[in-house]
Every structure is written in structure tokens, then in C-alpha cells.
Write a protein that holds these residues in place. Structure first.
Motif, PDB file in Angstrom:
ATOM      1  N   LEU A  32      -2.319 -16.112   2.165  1.00  0.00           N
ATOM      2  CA  LEU A  32      -1.827 -14.771   1.850  1.00  0.00           C
ATOM      3  C   LEU A  32      -2.688 -13.716   2.559  1.00  0.00           C
ATOM      4  CD1 LEU A  32      -1.047 -15.230  -1.953  1.00  0.00           C
ATOM      5  CD2 LEU A  32       0.561 -15.221  -0.038  1.00  0.00           C
ATOM      6  N   PRO A  33      -2.241 -12.444   2.556  1.00  0.00           N
ATOM      7  CA  PRO A  33      -3.020 -11.390   3.214  1.00  0.00           C
ATOM      8  C   PRO A  33      -4.315 -11.098   2.454  1.00  0.00           C
ATOM      9  CG  PRO A  33      -1.066 -10.472   2.160  1.00  0.00           C
ATOM     10  CD  PRO A  33      -0.936 -11.958   2.080  1.00  0.00           C
ATOM     11  N   THR A  34      -5.417 -11.606   2.971  1.00  0.00           N
ATOM     12  CA  THR A  34      -6.697 -11.582   2.262  1.00  0.00           C
ATOM     13  C   THR A  34      -7.180 -10.170   1.978  1.00  0.00           C
ATOM     14  OG1 THR A  34      -7.215 -13.611   3.464  1.00  0.00           O
ATOM     15  CG2 THR A  34      -9.014 -12.576   2.247  1.00  0.00           C
ATOM     16  N   ARG A  35      -6.982  -9.258   2.931  1.00  0.00           N
ATOM     17  CA  ARG A  35      -7.425  -7.880   2.698  1.00  0.00           C
ATOM     18  C   ARG A  35      -6.664  -7.254   1.533  1.00  0.00           C
ATOM     19  NH1 ARG A  35      -9.552  -4.700   6.419  1.00  0.00           N
ATOM     20  NH2 ARG A  35     -10.026  -3.413   4.581  1.00  0.00           N
ATOM     21  N   ALA A  36      -5.377  -7.513   1.463  1.00  0.00           N
ATOM     22  CA  ALA A  36      -4.584  -6.971   0.357  1.00  0.00           C
ATOM     23  C   ALA A  36      -5.033  -7.558  -0.978  1.00  0.00           C
ATOM     24  CB  ALA A  36      -3.100  -7.237   0.591  1.00  0.00           C
ATOM     25  N   ILE A  37      -5.339  -8.846  -0.984  1.00  0.00           N
ATOM     26  CA  ILE A  37      -5.847  -9.468  -2.206  1.00  0.00           C
ATOM     27  C   ILE A  37      -7.176  -8.842  -2.608  1.00  0.00           C
ATOM     28  CG2 ILE A  37      -6.879 -11.591  -3.109  1.00  0.00           C
ATOM     29  CD1 ILE A  37      -4.626 -13.144  -1.876  1.00  0.00           C
ATOM     30  N   GLY A  38      -8.061  -8.648  -1.627  1.00  0.00           N
ATOM     31  CA  GLY A  38      -9.358  -8.051  -1.915  1.00  0.00           C
ATOM     32  C   GLY A  38      -9.235  -6.644  -2.468  1.00  0.00           C
ATOM     33  N   LEU A  39      -8.350  -5.848  -1.880  1.00  0.00           N
ATOM     34  CA  LEU A  39      -8.145  -4.490  -2.370  1.00  0.00           C
ATOM     35  C   LEU A  39      -7.518  -4.485  -3.760  1.00  0.00           C
ATOM     36  CD1 LEU A  39      -6.865  -2.951   0.974  1.00  0.00           C
ATOM     37  CD2 LEU A  39      -8.971  -2.284  -0.217  1.00  0.00           C
ATOM     38  N   GLU A  49       2.473  -7.545  10.100  1.00  0.00           N
ATOM     39  CA  GLU A  49       3.096  -8.863  10.216  1.00  0.00           C
ATOM     40  C   GLU A  49       4.100  -9.080   9.092  1.00  0.00           C
ATOM     41  OE1 GLU A  49       4.089 -12.945  10.784  1.00  0.00           O
ATOM     42  OE2 GLU A  49       3.566 -11.264  12.101  1.00  0.00           O
ATOM     43  N   GLY A  50       3.767  -8.669   7.871  1.00  0.00           N
ATOM     44  CA  GLY A  50       4.680  -8.841   6.750  1.00  0.00           C
ATOM     45  C   GLY A  50       5.973  -8.075   6.921  1.00  0.00           C
ATOM     46  N   VAL A  51       5.864  -6.842   7.419  1.00  0.00           N
ATOM     47  CA  VAL A  51       7.062  -6.032   7.629  1.00  0.00           C
ATOM     48  C   VAL A  51       7.925  -6.614   8.747  1.00  0.00           C
ATOM     49  CG1 VAL A  51       7.903  -3.764   8.354  1.00  0.00           C
ATOM     50  CG2 VAL A  51       6.001  -3.933   6.736  1.00  0.00           C
ATOM     51  N   LEU A  52       7.287  -7.010   9.855  1.00  0.00           N
ATOM     52  CA  LEU A  52       8.037  -7.583  10.970  1.00  0.00           C
ATOM     53  C   LEU A  52       8.712  -8.890  10.559  1.00  0.00           C
ATOM     54  CD1 LEU A  52       5.594  -6.906  13.959  1.00  0.00           C
ATOM     55  CD2 LEU A  52       7.744  -5.720  13.425  1.00  0.00           C
ATOM     56  N   ALA A  53       7.997  -9.706   9.773  1.00  0.00           N
ATOM     57  CA  ALA A  53       8.579 -10.966   9.311  1.00  0.00           C
ATOM     58  C   ALA A  53       9.793 -10.710   8.434  1.00  0.00           C
ATOM     59  CB  ALA A  53       7.529 -11.772   8.550  1.00  0.00           C
ATOM     60  N   PHE A  54       9.741  -9.667   7.618  1.00  0.00           N
ATOM     61  CA  PHE A  54      10.892  -9.305   6.776  1.00  0.00           C
ATOM     62  C   PHE A  54      12.095  -8.945   7.642  1.00  0.00           C
ATOM     63  CE2 PHE A  54      13.411  -5.987   4.733  1.00  0.00           C
ATOM     64  CZ  PHE A  54      13.792  -6.630   3.557  1.00  0.00           C
ATOM     65  N   PHE A  55      11.862  -8.102   8.661  1.00  0.00           N
ATOM     66  CA  PHE A  55      12.966  -7.692   9.537  1.00  0.00           C
ATOM     67  C   PHE A  55      13.526  -8.869  10.330  1.00  0.00           C
ATOM     68  CE2 PHE A  55      10.934  -3.270   9.608  1.00  0.00           C
ATOM     69  CZ  PHE A  55      11.786  -2.805   8.633  1.00  0.00           C
ATOM     70  N   GLU A  56      12.637  -9.791  10.734  1.00  0.00           N
ATOM     71  CA  GLU A  56      13.042 -10.911  11.572  1.00  0.00           C
ATOM     72  C   GLU A  56      13.488 -12.119  10.756  1.00  0.00           C
ATOM     73  OE1 GLU A  56       9.647 -11.476  14.071  1.00  0.00           O
ATOM     74  OE2 GLU A  56       9.741  -9.441  14.878  1.00  0.00           O
ATOM     75  N   LYS A  57      13.480 -11.956   9.419  1.00  0.00           N
ATOM     76  CA  LYS A  57      13.951 -13.006   8.501  1.00  0.00           C
ATOM     77  C   LYS A  57      13.237 -14.337   8.753  1.00  0.00           C
ATOM     78  CE  LYS A  57      18.538 -11.051   7.610  1.00  0.00           C
ATOM     79  NZ  LYS A  57      18.170  -9.705   8.114  1.00  0.00           N
ATOM     80  N   ARG A  58      11.906 -14.286   8.769  1.00  0.00           N
ATOM     81  CA  ARG A  58      11.076 -15.477   8.958  1.00  0.00           C
ATOM     82  C   ARG A  58       9.874 -15.398   8.016  1.00  0.00           C
ATOM     83  NH1 ARG A  58       6.518 -13.759  11.415  1.00  0.00           N
ATOM     84  NH2 ARG A  58       6.644 -11.877  12.730  1.00  0.00           N
ATOM     85  N   PRO A  59       9.229 -16.530   7.719  1.00  0.00           N
ATOM     86  CA  PRO A  59       8.027 -16.486   6.884  1.00  0.00           C
ATOM     87  C   PRO A  59       6.909 -15.744   7.621  1.00  0.00           C
ATOM     88  CG  PRO A  59       8.901 -18.715   7.013  1.00  0.00           C
ATOM     89  CD  PRO A  59       9.619 -17.910   8.052  1.00  0.00           C
ATOM     90  N   PRO A  60       6.138 -14.909   6.936  1.00  0.00           N
ATOM     91  CA  PRO A  60       5.030 -14.228   7.599  1.00  0.00           C
ATOM     92  C   PRO A  60       3.881 -15.177   7.915  1.00  0.00           C
ATOM     93  CG  PRO A  60       5.012 -13.735   5.270  1.00  0.00           C
ATOM     94  CD  PRO A  60       6.259 -14.523   5.512  1.00  0.00           C
ATOM     95  N   ASN A  61       3.166 -14.890   8.965  1.00  0.00           N
ATOM     96  CA  ASN A  61       1.984 -15.671   9.351  1.00  0.00           C
ATOM     97  C   ASN A  61       0.764 -14.777   9.210  1.00  0.00           C
ATOM     98  OD1 ASN A  61       0.226 -17.558  10.384  1.00  0.00           O
ATOM     99  ND2 ASN A  61       0.693 -17.076  12.510  1.00  0.00           N
ATOM    100  N   PHE A  62       0.258 -14.665   7.982  1.00  0.00           N
ATOM    101  CA  PHE A  62      -0.870 -13.803   7.721  1.00  0.00           C
ATOM    102  C   PHE A  62      -2.160 -14.410   8.261  1.00  0.00           C
ATOM    103  CE2 PHE A  62       1.944 -12.685   3.997  1.00  0.00           C
ATOM    104  CZ  PHE A  62       2.313 -11.438   4.482  1.00  0.00           C
ATOM    105  N   GLN A  63      -3.045 -13.534   8.768  1.00  0.00           N
ATOM    106  CA  GLN A  63      -4.299 -13.983   9.358  1.00  0.00           C
ATOM    107  C   GLN A  63      -5.520 -13.496   8.572  1.00  0.00           C
ATOM    108  OE1 GLN A  63      -4.411 -16.045  12.156  1.00  0.00           O
ATOM    109  NE2 GLN A  63      -2.189 -16.115  11.783  1.00  0.00           N
ATOM    110  N   GLY A  64      -5.282 -12.785   7.495  1.00  0.00           N
ATOM    111  CA  GLY A  64      -6.406 -12.291   6.717  1.00  0.00           C
ATOM    112  C   GLY A  64      -7.088 -11.107   7.345  1.00  0.00           C
ATOM    113  N   LYS A  65      -6.358 -10.369   8.186  1.00  0.00           N
ATOM    114  CA  LYS A  65      -6.947  -9.233   8.910  1.00  0.00           C
ATOM    115  C   LYS A  65      -6.076  -7.993   8.734  1.00  0.00           C
ATOM    116  CE  LYS A  65      -8.839 -12.334  12.405  1.00  0.00           C
ATOM    117  NZ  LYS A  65      -8.868 -12.707  13.829  1.00  0.00           N
TER     118      LYS A  65
END
Length: 268
Positions: free
Chosen positions: A210-217, A252-268
């Protein structure tokens, strides 16, 4: 992260998940000076290690952690002139562990393989989530030696189970089995003992992707929400959202939503 420097804990990192194992099974992973020092040090390192996106804390053998190692105190207490001074000990050894776990802006899972007693229970409660073996238990044993709960048990326990139940558990020192702990909200999940490692790994690997920065915040916000007023919390959310909105994972999350694919989060 190398384990060579540690004698009372084992540290293993794979796939973005760092597993820290309290490794004094002969004493039920009781907390001596060396173990608390090593645990506080590894938590500091985990804050800086960008490869680690989730942390698992567990115990070797049949216990998670039985609390303070009383065996090493026998000679001192046998001296009738000995007067213990515990304030400095808590500030030096235990408080940095609790604060380190709460300030670590990565998800921390306590994998409770057995008993978590005294400060061992406190450390488990300071983690973000708890998965328990059906053989696990939590005990506020401080009252049995004429002491008060420490290492933030008096902070986390009433917030998890309510004031009345917290008072009962602290006054009586009664053992809370895994199923009762689940009912009370002390743990998030209970699994058969032989499935604990797999269930912990499944959750840890999920969180590590998952998006590590978002989890941390999010963790930062929830930490302060415990003692915040509404207006201050709304302001803190706005600042945190500004930061999250500028991360690569948000894009990445927004682009993945538009492109109808699973997001590839990098923790950055």
C-alpha cells in the motif's frame, strides 16, 4: 538490515516486510537491559530504512513477551537496604520503545504467538494492529508485584476497551485469552496457532504494497486525534492531505483508477 549486531532479537527483511523477533525464548522473551536497548535501536533504524514498508513484531518460542526480567533483580531485592528507582529506568529503556513504535510512520503488526504480560502487553498495545494465536493471552501483571501499569498501558488500554474494563484488568491482573481479547477489541484477529505465521505474513505483505507515505500520515493523524479537538484535527488533516497529494503514490493511484488497472505503489 544485518542481524549480526543483535543478540537478543532477530531481524529479517523480505519483500518490504521487516520481522523483528524477541529472541530470549528460555525466559519467555522477558525484557532485560540488552533486549530493550536492541529493540529501541532497531526501531530507530527502521524509521530510516526506505526498503521497509511494514514491520512485524513477534516472539521466539512459546511467548510473545513476559515483561520485565525479574530474575536479574533477585540479588538487588534480596538486600533489605535496596530502594528501587524506576522512573529513570522507564524513561531510558521502555518509553523510547513505545514512542518509537508510535512515531514509526509505517504499519506495525504485533504477531502474538503466546503470552504478552506486563510491559510485553504494553508493547503489543503500542503496535498498530495485533494478530493473535488462539494460544495467546494478554495480562496486566503489574498489580501482582505492587506496581502500576507502565509503558503506556494506561494510555492505550482504556482507549481500546473502555475505562471500566481497563480498571478491572489493571486492578485484578486477570489473564485475557485470545477470544476474549478479540471480543474486547484488544486484538484484530485470532487464528489457530499453526496458521499465525501465514496470517501475519498475508496481512504484512498486503500492507507493504500500500502507499506507505499515506499510511504514515494517517497514523500521525490518528495518534494526535486521541487528544485533539475538531478544529485542530481538521487543520491537521488538511496539511497531511497536502503532503499526501504530492506523493508519487497518489499520482499512481489516480492514474490506475483512470486506466482501470491495479495500482503499483512504491511507498514514495
Amino acid at each position: 538490515m544485518s542481524t549480526a549486531a543483535y543478540q537478543t532479537i532477530a531481524v529479517e527483511t523480505a519483500g518490504g516486510v521487516c520481522t523483528v523477533t524477541l529472541n530470549r525464548p528460555e525466559s519467555l522473551n522477558s525484557l532485560n537491559d540488552q533486549l530493550t536497548t536492541e529493540l529501541a535501536n532497531v526501531i530507530k533504524q527502521l524509521k530510516r530504512d526506505e526498503r521497509v514498508r511494514c514491520v512485524v513484531l513477534t516472539g521466539a518460542g512459546r511467548a510473545f513477551c513476559s515483561g520485565q526480567d525479574l530474575g536479574e533483580l533477585k540479588a538487588k531485592y534480596s538486600n533489605p537496604e535496596f530502594v528501587p528507582h524506576l522512573l529513570d529506568d522507564l524513561r531510558r529503556r521502555y518509553n523510547p520503545i513505545v514512542m518509537g513504535l508510535r512515531d514509526l510512520e509505517k504499519p506495525v503488526i504485533a504477531s502474538l504467538n503466546g503470552v504478552a504480560a506486563g510491559a510485553g502487553a504494553s508493547i503489543a498495545l503500542a503496535c498498530d494492529m495485533r494478530i493473535a494465536s488462539d494460544k495467546a493471552s494478554l495480562i496486566q501483571v503489574f498489580i501482582n508485584v505492587g506496581l502500576v501499569p507502565d509503558s503506556a498501558s494506561t494510555f492505550f488500554l482504556p482507549r481500546l476497551v473502555g475505562l471500566g474494563k481497563a480498571l478491572e484488568l489493571c486492578f485484578t491482573g486477570d489473564k485475557v485469552g485470545a477470544e476474549e481479547a478479540l471480543r474486547l477489541g484488544l486484538v484484530n484477529k485470532v487464528v489457530p496457532a499453526d496458521q499465525l505465521a501465514a496470517a501475519t505474513s498475508e496481512l504484512a505483505n498486503r500492507l507493504a504494497k500500500l502507499p506507505t507515505r499515506a499510511i504514515g500520515l494517517t497514523k500521525r493523524l490518528l495518534n494526535r486525534a486521541l487528544d485533539s479537538d475538531l478544529e485542530a484535527q481538521l487543520d491537521a488533516e488538511a496539511f497531511a492531505q497536502e503532503t499526501a497529494g504530492q506523493t508519487a503514490d497518489h499520482r499512481e493511484g489516480v492514474l490506475a483508477f483512470f486506466e482501470k488497472r491495479p495500482p503499483n505503489f512504491q511507498g514514495k
